[in-house]
Design a protein around this motif. Structure first.
Motif, mmCIF file in Angstrom:
data_model
loop_
_atom_site.group_PDB
_atom_site.id
_atom_site.type_symbol
_atom_site.label_atom_id
_atom_site.label_comp_id
_atom_site.label_asym_id
_atom_site.label_seq_id
_atom_site.Cartn_x
_atom_site.Cartn_y
_atom_site.Cartn_z
ATOM 1 N N PRO A 169 0.799 -1.217 0.000
ATOM 2 C CA PRO A 169 0.000 0.000 0.000
ATOM 3 C C PRO A 169 0.832 1.267 0.000
ATOM 4 C CG PRO A 169 0.086 -0.921 2.210
ATOM 5 C CD PRO A 169 0.785 -1.894 1.301
ATOM 6 N N LEU A 218 -6.946 -1.503 0.044
ATOM 7 C CA LEU A 218 -6.781 -0.191 0.656
ATOM 8 C C LEU A 218 -8.095 0.372 1.184
ATOM 9 C CD1 LEU A 218 -4.392 1.433 -1.975
ATOM 10 C CD2 LEU A 218 -3.790 0.597 0.290
ATOM 11 N N TYR A 249 -1.083 6.965 -0.737
ATOM 12 C CA TYR A 249 -0.735 5.913 -1.689
ATOM 13 C C TYR A 249 -0.585 6.417 -3.120
ATOM 14 C CZ TYR A 249 -2.854 3.704 2.359
ATOM 15 O OH TYR A 249 -3.174 3.357 3.641
#
Length: 364
Positions: A169, A218, A249
């Motif tokens: 991530p 995520l 991210y």
């Protein structure tokens, strides 16, 4: 010991021990060079074998020469190579000495990326756990042959404790970021399928599958099954909260910068040119740049010039992005979020103020 006199004949050497000292130094120097060269070749072979074991036989690694002069500390302190993996090219920077501390290596890696215009990865024989954590927290790419690998620009990591690659991530892969931003800007609230995304964004089924998996991990994407269809919607309704959740991210879409002798016809405005079109900032073509996709860049190769020619005679700076900017744009400029992400260098006060206007526009 006798030596040859300048005009012929032999004379007695008053310091015979000097001959042996000099001979030993010369021998030792050549022995060191032979050992150093052999050691570097072994290390390089180990890295290439490691990359091929992870990404397949199509991995290409070759020595890299910078387009211009580089600082002496880079020239003498490192070996540079280009590696090509799954369509992504990047520079590997391997120290030739143990004298550099980790913060210095990170600074030199950033300088390498700046001078080459490519992403760069640090190659080291080993890392302590705290060093690895520091590099990961700063999103610094690295390769430890036969042990660990972290390449955020291709969205991959590998450790000796895992049997396969993991999607981390720390940074979205280009295809994942494209899918997220497309869904973010999408005005319709109706769910979309993977097939529809692939068609709209011109992405392969494999890329779409990886993107959906990463976004679900995520917690940015929700999947609802209806019959044989998987319907995709964003997990967070509020645009502000969604962007805040995704920000850690997201990464710069810029791949590298090239220079053209002619103005591109189908390029979007990016960088300072895009900022100046939205704010009070003034910029010329030499200050800013146009943005194209990788496929567009291949069509412009005939007009490409060197950076030196650009600085001497002018031209048009072109930034190549890892995803097609036109897929997210509704006008003559790149989308606002990608524009913000593309500014990774230090900015002057005027540019920073202009960029802040765009950030406030999207609630960055």
């Amino acid at each position: 010991m006798a030596t040859i006199a300048p005009k012929g004949g032999l004379v007695e050497n008053p310091h015979p021990q000097c001959f042996f000292v000099v001979s030993f130094i010369i021998f030792d120097k050549f022995h060191y060079l032979w050992y150093f060269t052999t050691s570097m070749k072994q290390k390089n072979a180990k890295m290439v074998q490691y990359l091929k074991s992870l990404f397949g036989k199509d991995v290409k690694v070759r020595d890299y020469t910078f387009p211009g002069n580089i600082p002496l500390y880079l020239e003498e302190g490192y070996r540079f190579q280009t590696a090509s993996i799954q369509g992504n090219s990047f520079i590997t920077m391997e120290p030739t000495t143990n004298g550099y501390r980790l913060p210095t290596l990170v600074k030199h890696l950033a300088k390498t990326s700046q001078l080459s215009g490519l992403s760069s990865a640090l190659v080291v024989p080993s890392l302590r756990s705290n060093q690895r954590s520091a590099l990961l927290s700063q999103k610094v790419p690295f390769v430890v042959p036969d042990a660990q690998l972290y390449l955020p620009f291709v969205g991959c990591a590998f450790t000796e404790k895992k049997s396969n690659m993991l999607r981390l991530p720390e940074a979205m892969a280009p295809g994942t970021q494209l899918v997220f931003l497309y869904l973010y800007y999408r005005k319709s609230s109706y769910a979309v399928t993977a097939s529809e995304l692939a068609m709209e964004l011109k992405l392969s089924k494999a890329t779409i599958t990886r993107a959906i998996s990463a976004l679900e991990q995520l917690e940015l994407l929700s999947i609802r099954v209806e019959g044989t269809k998987k319907l995709l919607t964003l997990s967070i309704a509020s645009k502000r909260e969604l962007l805040e959740a995704a920000k850690p991210y997201l990464q710069s879409p810029a791949h590298k910068t090239i220079y053209l002798s002619k103005e591109p016809q189908k390029a979007l405005l990016g960088g300072l040119l895009a900022l100046s079109s939205q704010t009070m900032l003034s910029a010329t073509q030499k200050d800013g740049w146009y943005v194209v996709s990788m496929s567009q860049a291949r069509e412009l190769e005939s007009d490409e010039i060197s950076e030196m020619d650009f600085l001497d005679f002018g031209g048009f700076p072109i930034e190549i992005w890892r995803y097609d900017p036109a897929l997210l744009s509704s006008g003559k400029t790149v989308d606002d979020i990608s524009l913000i992400l593309s500014f990774t260098q230090e900015l002057d006060e005027r540019t920073e103020q202009a960029l802040q206007v765009v950030k406030e526009k999207v609630a960055w």
